[in-house]
Design an enzyme around this catalytic site. Structure first.
Site, PDB file in Angstrom:
ATOM      1  N   TYR A 174       2.085  -2.093  -3.375  1.00  0.00           N
ATOM      2  CA  TYR A 174       2.303  -3.491  -2.686  1.00  0.00           C
ATOM      3  C   TYR A 174       0.934  -4.198  -2.583  1.00  0.00           C
ATOM      4  O   TYR A 174       0.824  -5.597  -3.085  1.00  0.00           O
ATOM      5  CB  TYR A 174       2.854  -2.919  -1.304  1.00  0.00           C
ATOM      6  N   ALA A 190       3.801  -0.842   4.193  1.00  0.00           N
ATOM      7  CA  ALA A 190       4.394  -0.237   3.089  1.00  0.00           C
ATOM      8  C   ALA A 190       4.170   1.412   2.824  1.00  0.00           C
ATOM      9  O   ALA A 190       4.862   2.012   2.144  1.00  0.00           O
ATOM     10  CB  ALA A 190       3.728  -0.889   1.834  1.00  0.00           C
ATOM     11  N   LEU A 198       1.024   5.793  -2.834  1.00  0.00           N
ATOM     12  CA  LEU A 198       1.486   4.887  -4.011  1.00  0.00           C
ATOM     13  C   LEU A 198       2.411   3.655  -3.419  1.00  0.00           C
ATOM     14  O   LEU A 198       2.014   2.816  -4.197  1.00  0.00           O
ATOM     15  CB  LEU A 198       2.220   5.716  -4.755  1.00  0.00           C
ATOM     16  N   CYS A 199       3.056   3.835  -2.420  1.00  0.00           N
ATOM     17  CA  CYS A 199       3.661   2.564  -1.918  1.00  0.00           C
ATOM     18  C   CYS A 199       2.532   1.572  -1.613  1.00  0.00           C
ATOM     19  O   CYS A 199       2.628   0.504  -1.847  1.00  0.00           O
ATOM     20  CB  CYS A 199       4.490   3.015  -0.809  1.00  0.00           C
ATOM     21  N   ASP A 200       1.722   1.914  -0.826  1.00  0.00           N
ATOM     22  CA  ASP A 200       0.596   0.859  -0.329  1.00  0.00           C
ATOM     23  C   ASP A 200      -0.230   0.454  -1.308  1.00  0.00           C
ATOM     24  O   ASP A 200      -0.473  -0.698  -1.700  1.00  0.00           O
ATOM     25  CB  ASP A 200      -0.297   1.755   0.518  1.00  0.00           C
TER      26      ASP A 200
END
Length: 109
Positions: A53, A44, A48-50
């Site tokens: 997710y 991901a 922030l994305c990880d």
């Protein structure tokens, strides 16, 4: 902001896998001929994305997916992206309706 424990969820498992078969979603959406390339990623991203997710997977008991969307016009129009995202969401919902209630996790402490 970074949690002091360096963990997305204190006491959460090391790994949470989505129960959504994104390979199947990708195949089905690609077969629709929407003129948008859809690919699978096992990462991901970072920060922030990880965090988003992992936290979504944790709270939904594996009923989440993360979709990276390119910036408008690079290379797809808003209409193309909208059609592709709608198809992706519809396929994920279809698969979820027929999936077993399970999470594939590996706990490492």
């Amino acid at each position: 902001f970074c949690p002091g424990s360096q963990c997305c969820v204190e006491g959460g498992p090391e790994c949470i896998d989505s129960i959504i078969d994104m390979d199947a979603v990708c195949r089905r959406v690609s077969a629709l001929g929407l003129d948008v390339t859809v690919t699978i990623s096992k990462d991901a991203g970072r920060y922030l994305c990880d965090f988003t997710y992992y936290t979504s997977l944790y709270q939904s008991r594996g009923r989440s997916a993360f979709v990276h969307v390119p910036p408008l016009g690079k290379p797809y129009s808003a209409e193309q992206l909208g059609r592709a995202l709608q198809a992706i969401i519809e396929e994920m919902l279809e698969l979820l309706e027929h999936s077993e209630d399970k999470i594939n996790c590996q706990h490492e402490h």
